[in-house]
Design a protein around this motif. Sequence first.
Motif, short mmCIF file in Angstrom:
data_model
loop_
_atom_site.label_atom_id
_atom_site.label_comp_id
_atom_site.label_asym_id
_atom_site.label_seq_id
_atom_site.Cartn_x
_atom_site.Cartn_y
_atom_site.Cartn_z
N THR A 117 0.99 -1.36 0.14
CA THR A 117 -0.02 -0.06 0.10
C THR A 117 0.88 1.19 -0.07
OG1 THR A 117 -1.77 -1.16 1.01
CG2 THR A 117 -1.76 1.34 1.30
N ASN A 234 -4.49 -0.12 -1.34
CA ASN A 234 -5.01 -1.17 -0.77
C ASN A 234 -4.71 -2.32 -1.26
OD1 ASN A 234 -7.24 -0.38 -2.38
ND2 ASN A 234 -7.77 -2.38 -1.81
N VAL A 237 -8.19 -8.17 -0.85
CA VAL A 237 -8.17 -9.48 0.04
C VAL A 237 -8.10 -10.54 -0.60
CG1 VAL A 237 -9.26 -10.64 2.13
CG2 VAL A 237 -9.13 -8.07 2.01
N ASP A 242 -8.16 -13.50 6.07
CA ASP A 242 -8.00 -12.14 6.23
C ASP A 242 -9.46 -11.34 6.93
OD1 ASP A 242 -6.98 -9.56 5.92
OD2 ASP A 242 -5.89 -9.94 4.24
N THR A 243 -8.98 -10.52 7.77
CA THR A 243 -10.58 -10.04 8.30
C THR A 243 -10.55 -8.58 7.86
OG1 THR A 243 -9.03 -9.30 10.26
CG2 THR A 243 -10.55 -11.10 10.56
N GLU A 244 -9.48 -8.01 7.16
CA GLU A 244 -9.59 -6.57 6.69
C GLU A 244 -10.50 -6.61 5.68
OE1 GLU A 244 -5.99 -4.54 5.90
OE2 GLU A 244 -4.91 -5.18 7.85
N SER A 245 -10.92 -5.53 5.40
CA SER A 245 -11.82 -4.99 3.96
C SER A 245 -11.61 -3.56 3.82
CB SER A 245 -13.26 -5.34 4.23
OG SER A 245 -13.77 -4.36 5.09
N VAL A 246 -11.56 -3.48 2.43
CA VAL A 246 -11.36 -2.19 1.69
C VAL A 246 -12.53 -1.38 1.88
CG1 VAL A 246 -11.82 -2.92 -0.63
CG2 VAL A 246 -10.48 -0.87 -0.30
N GLY A 250 -10.69 4.88 3.02
CA GLY A 250 -9.29 4.64 3.16
C GLY A 250 -8.75 4.79 1.72
#
Length: 272
Positions: A117, A234, A237, A242-246, A250
């Motif tokens: 990123t 970003n 995913v 993976d627990t992140e989300s765009v 952001g």
Amino acid sequence: KTATADWLMSQTKHRPQVAIICGSGLGMLADTLKCQDSFAYADIPGFPQSTVQGHAGQLVFGELKGKTCVCMQGRFHMYEGHSLCKTTFPIRVFKLLGVETLIVTNAAGSLADGFQTGDIMIIKDHINFPGLVGLNPLCGPNDDKFGPRFPAMSGCYDKGLRCLAMEIAKELGVASVLQEGVYAMVGGPNFETIAEARLLHRLGVDAVGMSTAPEVVVATHCGLRVFGLSLITNKVVKSYEDTESVNHEGVLEIGRLRSHTVQQLPNSLSYF
Ligand SMILES: O=P(O)(O)O[C@@H]1C[C@H](O)[C@@H](CO)O1
Ligand SMILES: Nc1nc2[nH]cnc2c(=O)[nH]1
């Protein structure tokens, strides 16, 4: 298009050689232009309107290191409901204004394993997913005044400008964040599912976004030299763990954080 170009020429003395399209959160690319003349899209006859946060919706003319530029602070996306003809309308207006070089920028998610990123990717080539299934701005009767019915796209991101950008990045000391790769346009507005991300990765896509390809197709059709940059906002995913989300906020935030570095390359390139 002719009426729009004529109107703009009657309103500004600037006669641009270079056009820059600012991606999401990258409107600051216009800030360094000297002797600015700005026009809100709403005031320009025939121009579409920007509806996305992070796209101010104005055309800025000005001087950059002795070259005259026009900068779109805000682009048009297919997912806003615009026809592809509308999203690419400004490109032919630029051609009529005398522009020779188009610099496109965008915010994109990375699929390439080595990308971080905040990296900046020089676009080497694109995969135009909407275009592959017939959503192409060149569909319909060909306007021979602008270009041929069947334009080649094999060299659409100018090799000379890409090499020059690499050289300039080394001189500026930003080579460590510079990448080169393939951009894919998807329709949006939703971001990718994990299965879609995996598919794109397997297809050799390095970065994915929701714009740019139609603009480049129309620009190449009418003989403009094109240079493209993606700011990697970003990592897409690709794992179910993976627990992140765009999210769009952001994406805009990375644009703000990286504004200085992103500004440097188009600024130096427009000089050539
Ligand atoms: O105009 P660009 O392609 O930079 O915008 C990207 C794609 C979506 O419009 C938006 C998602 O955050 O950023
Ligand atoms: N399609 C898509 N567009 C983006 N624009 C910025 N980030 C992304 C992303 O992850 N996917």
